[in-house]
Design a protein around this motif. Structure first.
Motif, PDB file in Angstrom:
ATOM      1  N   SER A   1      30.716  49.546  44.991  1.00 41.25           N
ATOM      2  CA  SER A   1      29.845  48.569  45.649  1.00 41.25           C
ATOM      3  C   SER A   1      30.661  47.438  46.256  1.00 41.25           C
ATOM      4  CB  SER A   1      28.837  48.005  44.647  1.00 41.25           C
ATOM      5  OG  SER A   1      28.016  49.039  44.127  1.00 41.25           O
ATOM      6  N   HIS A   2      30.163  46.943  47.389  1.00 42.15           N
ATOM      7  CA  HIS A   2      30.868  45.888  48.115  1.00 42.15           C
ATOM      8  C   HIS A   2      30.066  44.586  48.026  1.00 42.15           C
ATOM      9  CE1 HIS A   2      33.848  48.496  50.327  1.00 42.15           C
ATOM     10  NE2 HIS A   2      33.025  49.383  49.777  1.00 42.15           N
ATOM     11  N   TYR A   3      30.775  43.516  47.735  1.00 39.99           N
ATOM     12  CA  TYR A   3      30.146  42.205  47.559  1.00 39.99           C
ATOM     13  C   TYR A   3      30.905  41.156  48.367  1.00 39.99           C
ATOM     14  CZ  TYR A   3      27.865  44.531  43.629  1.00 39.99           C
ATOM     15  OH  TYR A   3      27.132  45.394  42.864  1.00 39.99           O
ATOM     16  N   GLY A   4      30.292  39.988  48.519  1.00 39.91           N
ATOM     17  CA  GLY A   4      30.914  38.924  49.285  1.00 39.91           C
ATOM     18  C   GLY A   4      30.742  37.573  48.627  1.00 39.91           C
ATOM     19  N   ILE A   5      31.690  36.683  48.940  1.00 40.28           N
ATOM     20  CA  ILE A   5      31.629  35.295  48.492  1.00 40.28           C
ATOM     21  C   ILE A   5      32.094  34.409  49.641  1.00 40.28           C
ATOM     22  CG2 ILE A   5      33.924  35.522  47.419  1.00 40.28           C
ATOM     23  CD1 ILE A   5      33.134  33.315  45.464  1.00 40.28           C
ATOM     24  N   ASN A   6      31.435  33.299  49.832  1.00 42.51           N
ATOM     25  CA  ASN A   6      31.834  32.326  50.848  1.00 42.51           C
ATOM     26  C   ASN A   6      33.251  31.837  50.546  1.00 42.51           C
ATOM     27  OD1 ASN A   6      32.115  30.144  52.620  1.00 42.51           O
ATOM     28  ND2 ASN A   6      30.005  29.461  52.354  1.00 42.51           N
ATOM     29  N   VAL A   7      34.147  31.955  51.524  1.00 43.16           N
ATOM     30  CA  VAL A   7      35.541  31.553  51.337  1.00 43.16           C
ATOM     31  C   VAL A   7      35.650  30.077  50.960  1.00 43.16           C
ATOM     32  CG1 VAL A   7      37.736  31.224  52.568  1.00 43.16           C
ATOM     33  CG2 VAL A   7      36.507  33.375  52.782  1.00 43.16           C
ATOM     34  N   ALA A   8      34.655  29.274  51.364  1.00 42.86           N
ATOM     35  CA  ALA A   8      34.686  27.844  51.038  1.00 42.86           C
ATOM     36  C   ALA A   8      34.641  27.592  49.535  1.00 42.86           C
ATOM     37  CB  ALA A   8      33.521  27.124  51.717  1.00 42.86           C
ATOM     38  N   LYS A   9      34.220  28.591  48.754  1.00 39.20           N
ATOM     39  CA  LYS A   9      34.183  28.435  47.300  1.00 39.20           C
ATOM     40  C   LYS A   9      35.519  28.812  46.641  1.00 39.20           C
ATOM     41  CE  LYS A   9      29.282  29.304  46.207  1.00 39.20           C
ATOM     42  NZ  LYS A   9      28.608  29.726  47.430  1.00 39.20           N
ATOM     43  N   ILE A  10      36.432  29.413  47.387  1.00 35.79           N
ATOM     44  CA  ILE A  10      37.628  30.017  46.798  1.00 35.79           C
ATOM     45  C   ILE A  10      38.822  29.073  46.862  1.00 35.79           C
ATOM     46  CG2 ILE A  10      39.243  31.952  46.922  1.00 35.79           C
ATOM     47  CD1 ILE A  10      37.015  33.595  48.210  1.00 35.79           C
ATOM     48  N   LEU A  11      39.495  28.924  45.723  1.00 35.63           N
ATOM     49  CA  LEU A  11      40.745  28.190  45.677  1.00 35.63           C
ATOM     50  C   LEU A  11      41.932  29.113  45.931  1.00 35.63           C
ATOM     51  CD1 LEU A  11      40.171  25.895  42.551  1.00 35.63           C
ATOM     52  CD2 LEU A  11      40.010  25.259  44.966  1.00 35.63           C
ATOM     53  N   GLU A  12      41.937  30.275  45.271  1.00 30.34           N
ATOM     54  CA  GLU A  12      43.018  31.242  45.447  1.00 30.34           C
ATOM     55  C   GLU A  12      42.619  32.566  44.807  1.00 30.34           C
ATOM     56  OE1 GLU A  12      46.601  30.244  43.279  1.00 30.34           O
ATOM     57  OE2 GLU A  12      45.453  29.168  41.759  1.00 30.34           O
ATOM     58  N   ILE A  13      43.438  33.581  45.035  1.00 28.84           N
ATOM     59  CA  ILE A  13      43.250  34.890  44.409  1.00 28.84           C
ATOM     60  C   ILE A  13      44.529  35.233  43.652  1.00 28.84           C
ATOM     61  CG2 ILE A  13      42.864  37.352  44.814  1.00 28.84           C
ATOM     62  CD1 ILE A  13      41.301  36.555  47.309  1.00 28.84           C
ATOM     63  N   LEU A  14      44.374  35.618  42.381  1.00 29.95           N
ATOM     64  CA  LEU A  14      45.518  35.944  41.532  1.00 29.95           C
ATOM     65  C   LEU A  14      45.412  37.379  41.047  1.00 29.95           C
ATOM     66  CD1 LEU A  14      45.652  32.746  39.255  1.00 29.95           C
ATOM     67  CD2 LEU A  14      46.964  33.180  41.335  1.00 29.95           C
ATOM     68  N   THR A  15      46.553  38.007  40.831  1.00 31.41           N
ATOM     69  CA  THR A  15      46.541  39.307  40.177  1.00 31.41           C
ATOM     70  C   THR A  15      46.129  39.126  38.725  1.00 31.41           C
ATOM     71  OG1 THR A  15      48.899  39.063  39.682  1.00 31.41           O
ATOM     72  CG2 THR A  15      48.313  40.276  41.680  1.00 31.41           C
ATOM     73  N   TYR A  16      45.633  40.198  38.126  1.00 27.31           N
ATOM     74  CA  TYR A  16      45.147  40.143  36.750  1.00 27.31           C
ATOM     75  C   TYR A  16      46.208  39.589  35.810  1.00 27.31           C
ATOM     76  CZ  TYR A  16      43.695  41.645  32.114  1.00 27.31           C
ATOM     77  OH  TYR A  16      43.368  41.668  30.780  1.00 27.31           O
ATOM     78  N   GLN A  17      45.773  38.724  34.909  1.00 24.86           N
ATOM     79  CA  GLN A  17      46.632  38.213  33.835  1.00 24.86           C
ATOM     80  C   GLN A  17      45.897  38.397  32.515  1.00 24.86           C
ATOM     81  OE1 GLN A  17      48.056  34.187  34.520  1.00 24.86           O
ATOM     82  NE2 GLN A  17      47.971  34.456  36.746  1.00 24.86           N
ATOM     83  N   PRO A  18      46.626  38.688  31.446  1.00 26.17           N
ATOM     84  CA  PRO A  18      45.966  38.783  30.139  1.00 26.17           C
ATOM     85  C   PRO A  18      45.269  37.467  29.797  1.00 26.17           C
ATOM     86  CG  PRO A  18      48.194  39.644  30.035  1.00 26.17           C
ATOM     87  CD  PRO A  18      48.066  38.976  31.371  1.00 26.17           C
ATOM     88  N   VAL A  19      44.096  37.560  29.183  1.00 31.87           N
ATOM     89  CA  VAL A  19      43.330  36.376  28.838  1.00 31.87           C
ATOM     90  C   VAL A  19      43.162  36.305  27.329  1.00 31.87           C
ATOM     91  CG1 VAL A  19      42.096  36.416  31.025  1.00 31.87           C
ATOM     92  CG2 VAL A  19      41.100  37.552  29.051  1.00 31.87           C
ATOM     93  N   THR A  20      42.838  35.120  26.867  1.00 37.95           N
ATOM     94  CA  THR A  20      42.602  34.901  25.438  1.00 37.95           C
ATOM     95  C   THR A  20      41.103  34.933  25.161  1.00 37.95           C
ATOM     96  OG1 THR A  20      44.582  33.518  25.277  1.00 37.95           O
ATOM     97  CG2 THR A  20      42.943  33.314  23.512  1.00 37.95           C
ATOM     98  N   PRO A  21      40.624  35.883  24.382  1.00 39.43           N
ATOM     99  CA  PRO A  21      39.185  35.930  24.079  1.00 39.43           C
ATOM    100  C   PRO A  21      38.739  34.672  23.335  1.00 39.43           C
ATOM    101  CG  PRO A  21      40.278  37.975  23.442  1.00 39.43           C
ATOM    102  CD  PRO A  21      41.362  36.984  23.742  1.00 39.43           C
ATOM    103  N   VAL A  22      37.483  34.277  23.570  1.00 33.60           N
ATOM    104  CA  VAL A  22      36.919  33.102  22.909  1.00 33.60           C
ATOM    105  C   VAL A  22      35.841  33.579  21.930  1.00 33.60           C
ATOM    106  CG1 VAL A  22      35.705  30.917  23.210  1.00 33.60           C
ATOM    107  CG2 VAL A  22      37.360  31.682  24.938  1.00 33.60           C
ATOM    108  N   PRO A  23      35.992  33.305  20.631  1.00 37.74           N
ATOM    109  CA  PRO A  23      34.994  33.765  19.645  1.00 37.74           C
ATOM    110  C   PRO A  23      33.599  33.224  19.945  1.00 37.74           C
ATOM    111  CG  PRO A  23      36.983  32.981  18.553  1.00 37.74           C
ATOM    112  CD  PRO A  23      37.117  32.594  20.006  1.00 37.74           C
ATOM    113  N   ASN A  24      32.602  34.075  19.746  1.00 41.78           N
ATOM    114  CA  ASN A  24      31.187  33.702  19.886  1.00 41.78           C
ATOM    115  C   ASN A  24      30.810  33.240  21.291  1.00 41.78           C
ATOM    116  OD1 ASN A  24      30.729  34.198  17.096  1.00 41.78           O
ATOM    117  ND2 ASN A  24      31.580  32.165  16.626  1.00 41.78           N
ATOM    118  N   SER A  25      31.589  33.623  22.279  1.00 37.50           N
ATOM    119  CA  SER A  25      31.257  33.239  23.655  1.00 37.50           C
ATOM    120  C   SER A  25      30.240  34.209  24.243  1.00 37.50           C
ATOM    121  CB  SER A  25      32.523  33.211  24.515  1.00 37.50           C
ATOM    122  OG  SER A  25      33.127  34.491  24.554  1.00 37.50           O
TER     123      SER A  25
END
Length: 301
Positions: A24-48
């Motif tokens: 599926s293809h989606y869109g977002i207004n570029v005015a909302k975007i600061l930057e695009i980054l490649t995937y980075q490991p994230v730290t899970p947040v308990p009970n989120s």
């Protein structure tokens, strides 16, 4: 990433970043975007919230990562990989985890199709518009609603006006807002604040047509004492509406307030050039009421 946020003023155009989740293809207004980054490991947040993938710290700034597949109720096939679209709106920085990024398209708001009520209701407005591009449809997602559903306190701060003890005002206010949910919330809040004579339109084109109707009858200044407009809207955006109003000899003295999730420093400069009398970001409903009070009082003098 060069987002070219400041397009020519009032051209009724926007830049849309096309990305994918599965097929599926989606869109977002570029005015909302600061930057695009490649995937980075994230730290899970308990009970989120289940849609919160975790947190990470690009350049020493902690940021929440939302798994956009989960947000949309899709089967979560993402493990690692993909991209983070780093956004800023409603004074929040949030990363959205997507599969791939296709590219940026410059389009007119006139070419954006407004979803009908079967997929765009007050309770379930997943999309703000659809763009037909060759053999595919690109769905522009309602990112504000996605975030508000996860964290309601990021939406309109209705509590800001709950204690207001105010007299009823018959000052007519014209509102241009395409989101059914936000339109209802803004309307309810303004009524609580005493403003009961509200004219509701779903986009800038509807608002402009209404203004033209009043102008033709010779009563636009009597029928509209203040205009409130979103920026992102199908057919005609709020910046184009602002330009049309503020370059019209009859209407230019009507106070106009831009009330949008996109009011950052760069967009604020654009609004100022177009002649907006005030610009506020959407959580600030209390500030919106105060701005209406001040501008209507000033316009009487």
């Amino acid at each position: 990433m060069d987002t070219n946020i400041l397009l020519e003023s009032g051209t009724n155009e926007l830049e849309v970043l096309e990305f994918t989740l599965g097929d599926s293809h989606y869109g977002i207004n570029v005015a909302k975007i600061l930057e695009i980054l490649t995937y980075q490991p994230v730290t899970p947040v308990p009970n989120s919230h289940p849609s919160v993938e975790g947190i990470f710290m690009p350049r020493d700034t902690m940021m929440t990562v939302l798994n956009l597949r989960r947000c949309l109720g899709m089967e979560d096939e993402q493990k690692e990989g993909g991209l983070f679209i780093i956004t800023n709106f409603n004074k929040l920085n949030i990363a959205f985890h997507v599969d791939t990024v296709i590219g940026i398209h410059r389009v007119s708001w006139e070419s954006i199709i407004k979803p009908d009520s079967t997929i765009n209701t007050e309770e379930n407005s997943a999309s703000t518009g659809v763009i037909k591009m060759e053999d595919k449809l690109v769905i522009i997602l309602d990112f504000e609603k996605i975030v508000t559903d996860i964290s309601p306190e990021t939406g309109l701060k209705v509590s800001d006006i709950e204690d207001m003890d105010r007299d009823r005002s018959d000052a007519p206010i014209l509102i241009a807002e395409d989101s059914p949910l936000l339109s209802k919330l803004i309307t309810d809040c303004l009524k609580k604040a005493g403003y009961t004579n509200l004219i509701i339109t779903m986009n800038g084109q509807e608002a402009w047509d209404k203004l033209q109707e009043f102008k033709k009858a010779g009563e636009v200044r009597e029928k509209v004492h203040c205009i409130i407009t979103d920026i992102e809207m199908p057919l005609m955006d709020g910046h184009r509406l602002t330009k049309l109003v503020k370059t019209d000899d009859v209407m230019k003295k009507i106070p106009l307030i831009i009330f949008s999730s996109l009011v950052n420093d760069e967009m604020k400069r654009k609004g100022e050039r177009l002649g907006a009398d005030a610009q506020l970001t959407k959580p600030e409903i209390g500030s919106l009421v105060q701005a209406i009070d001040n501008l209507i009082d000033e316009s009487k003098n």
